[in-house]
Design a protein around this motif. Structure first.
Motif, short mmCIF file in Angstrom:
data_model
loop_
_atom_site.label_atom_id
_atom_site.label_comp_id
_atom_site.label_asym_id
_atom_site.label_seq_id
_atom_site.Cartn_x
_atom_site.Cartn_y
_atom_site.Cartn_z
N THR A 99 1.24 -1.17 -0.06
CA THR A 99 0.64 -0.23 -0.42
C THR A 99 1.07 1.44 0.01
OG1 THR A 99 -1.76 -1.16 1.54
CG2 THR A 99 -2.16 0.77 1.01
N LEU A 100 0.78 2.29 -1.20
CA LEU A 100 1.14 3.26 -1.12
C LEU A 100 0.23 4.67 -0.43
CD1 LEU A 100 4.29 4.48 -1.64
CD2 LEU A 100 2.62 4.53 -4.47
N GLU A 101 1.09 5.44 -0.09
CA GLU A 101 0.05 6.91 -0.09
C GLU A 101 1.06 7.74 0.15
OE1 GLU A 101 -2.50 8.65 4.57
OE2 GLU A 101 -1.82 6.94 4.49
N ALA A 102 0.57 9.54 0.38
CA ALA A 102 0.90 10.16 0.13
C ALA A 102 0.27 11.33 0.65
CB ALA A 102 1.78 10.52 -0.93
N THR A 103 1.17 12.34 1.03
CA THR A 103 0.18 13.61 0.65
C THR A 103 0.17 14.37 0.14
OG1 THR A 103 2.61 14.71 1.47
CG2 THR A 103 0.76 14.05 3.59
N ASP A 104 -0.71 15.85 -0.06
CA ASP A 104 -1.16 16.14 -1.47
C ASP A 104 0.53 16.61 -1.57
OD1 ASP A 104 -1.48 17.52 -3.37
OD2 ASP A 104 -3.26 18.21 -2.72
N LEU A 105 1.27 15.92 -2.89
CA LEU A 105 2.43 16.50 -3.64
C LEU A 105 2.99 17.55 -4.11
CD1 LEU A 105 4.24 13.84 -2.47
CD2 LEU A 105 4.76 15.17 -0.76
N ASP A 106 1.29 17.48 -4.74
CA ASP A 106 0.88 18.42 -6.50
C ASP A 106 -0.01 19.14 -6.10
OD1 ASP A 106 0.63 19.50 -8.96
OD2 ASP A 106 1.48 17.91 -10.01
N THR A 107 0.12 20.28 -5.28
CA THR A 107 -1.13 21.13 -5.51
C THR A 107 -1.50 22.30 -6.73
OG1 THR A 107 0.29 23.57 -4.45
CG2 THR A 107 0.11 21.80 -3.30
N ASN A 108 -1.38 21.83 -7.67
CA ASN A 108 -1.20 22.25 -8.63
C ASN A 108 -3.04 21.74 -9.47
OD1 ASN A 108 -2.09 22.89 -12.25
ND2 ASN A 108 0.03 24.12 -11.96
N ASN A 110 7.13 6.10 -8.79
CA ASN A 110 7.39 4.30 -9.38
C ASN A 110 7.61 4.07 -8.21
OD1 ASN A 110 5.99 4.82 -12.24
ND2 ASN A 110 8.53 5.46 -12.48
N VAL A 111 8.05 2.59 -7.76
CA VAL A 111 8.11 2.15 -6.27
C VAL A 111 8.36 0.34 -7.33
CG1 VAL A 111 8.25 0.71 -3.50
CG2 VAL A 111 6.84 2.91 -5.18
N GLY A 112 10.00 0.41 -6.95
CA GLY A 112 10.67 -1.49 -6.99
C GLY A 112 11.84 -1.31 -6.19
N ASP A 113 12.74 -1.82 -6.99
CA ASP A 113 14.36 -2.10 -6.59
C ASP A 113 14.62 -2.02 -7.40
OD1 ASP A 113 13.71 -4.65 -7.63
OD2 ASP A 113 12.68 -5.46 -6.20
N ALA A 114 16.26 -2.98 -6.60
CA ALA A 114 17.29 -2.26 -8.44
C ALA A 114 16.95 -3.29 -9.93
CB ALA A 114 18.41 -2.49 -7.63
N GLY A 115 15.78 -4.31 -9.43
CA GLY A 115 15.89 -5.04 -10.25
C GLY A 115 14.79 -5.15 -11.40
N SER A 116 13.63 -3.91 -10.87
CA SER A 116 12.74 -3.20 -11.54
C SER A 116 11.86 -1.54 -10.57
CB SER A 116 11.07 -4.03 -11.51
OG SER A 116 10.67 -3.56 -11.95
N ALA A 117 12.27 -0.57 -11.14
CA ALA A 117 12.11 0.03 -10.87
C ALA A 117 10.42 0.17 -10.11
CB ALA A 117 12.56 1.39 -11.88
N THR A 118 9.42 -0.79 -11.67
CA THR A 118 8.21 -0.56 -11.55
C THR A 118 7.65 -1.72 -10.70
OG1 THR A 118 8.04 -1.25 -13.12
CG2 THR A 118 8.11 1.35 -13.40
N ARG A 119 8.22 -2.75 -10.17
CA ARG A 119 7.95 -3.60 -9.35
C ARG A 119 6.75 -3.50 -9.07
NH1 ARG A 119 10.60 -8.50 -10.00
NH2 ARG A 119 12.79 -7.26 -9.55
N TYR A 120 6.01 -2.71 -8.25
CA TYR A 120 5.62 -2.63 -6.97
C TYR A 120 4.50 -1.74 -7.47
CZ TYR A 120 8.43 -5.79 -4.26
OH TYR A 120 9.16 -6.52 -4.27
N PHE A 121 4.61 -0.32 -7.80
CA PHE A 121 3.92 1.07 -7.89
C PHE A 121 4.35 1.18 -9.41
CE2 PHE A 121 2.79 0.37 -4.20
CZ PHE A 121 1.40 0.14 -3.80
N SER A 122 3.50 1.28 -10.41
CA SER A 122 4.20 1.95 -11.88
C SER A 122 3.35 3.34 -11.56
CB SER A 122 3.66 1.10 -12.62
OG SER A 122 4.33 1.52 -14.06
N ALA A 123 3.91 4.41 -11.94
CA ALA A 123 3.29 5.59 -12.01
C ALA A 123 2.26 5.91 -11.47
CB ALA A 123 3.48 5.84 -13.64
N SER A 124 2.39 5.61 -10.38
CA SER A 124 1.32 5.57 -8.93
C SER A 124 0.57 7.66 -9.04
CB SER A 124 1.68 5.47 -7.47
OG SER A 124 0.13 5.11 -6.69
N THR A 125 -0.40 7.50 -8.42
CA THR A 125 -0.80 9.24 -8.83
C THR A 125 -1.00 9.23 -7.67
OG1 THR A 125 -2.93 8.56 -9.00
CG2 THR A 125 -1.97 9.02 -11.06
N VAL A 126 -0.63 8.97 -6.01
CA VAL A 126 -0.45 9.18 -5.03
C VAL A 126 -0.80 9.98 -4.38
CG1 VAL A 126 -0.79 6.54 -3.72
CG2 VAL A 126 1.52 8.38 -4.08
N GLY A 127 0.09 11.49 -5.23
CA GLY A 127 0.31 12.24 -4.58
C GLY A 127 0.46 13.26 -5.38
#
Length: 141
Positions: free
Chosen positions: A58-67, A75-92
């Motif tokens: 689960t990924l959560e963020a405060t409002d990081l883009d106020t426009n 993206n959230v991942g690891d050295a093997g895949s930068a998008t292994r868990y989340f790809s272009a998530s809009t949570v922020g």
């Protein structure tokens, strides 16, 4: 370019590795940013132990883009895949949460100690400092 570390990474406490096999564990981290995130930044969340099979994230963020026309994605991942868990998530973009939808991360099993990181995939239209939270449920096989 900035690197932001959670307390887990900064204090090198990581995640317990010698736990009972097959039991569900939760790795959790909050990463606090001191400036608007850019695609050159890295969010270091925590390390998963060897043989950790991820069963949920689960990924959560405060409002990081106020426009009004937000662009920030993470993206959230690891050295093997930068998008292994989340790809272009809009949570922020508006301070929301999401459960991992990246198929590659569901039931993924680490083979060694694995650092879980986040990297902005697109800059915010009007970025601000804030927090990004990640929790990962896993079992050690």
């Amino acid at each position: 370019m900035a690197t932001y570390n959670s307390t887990n990474v900064a204090t090198k406490t990581g995640v317990a590795a010698g736990s009972i096999s097959g039991m569900v564990h939760c790795a959790y981290a909050e990463v606090v940013t001191t400036a608007a995130l850019t695609t050159a930044d890295t969010l270091n969340f925590f390390d998963l132990p060897p043989n950790a099979r991820v069963i949920s994230a689960t990924l959560e963020a405060t409002d990081l883009d106020t426009n009004g026309a937000p662009l920030l994605t993470i993206n959230v991942g690891d050295a093997g895949s930068a998008t292994r868990y989340f790809s272009a998530s809009t949570v922020g973009q508006a301070g929301t949460a999401a459960v991992a939808s990246a198929v590659a991360g569901l039931h993924y099993k680490t083979t060694a100690k694995t650092r879980i990181v986040g990297v902005p995939a697109a800059n915010a239209a009007t970025g601000v400092a804030g927090s990004v939270y990640l929790s990962v449920l896993y079992i050690v096989e």
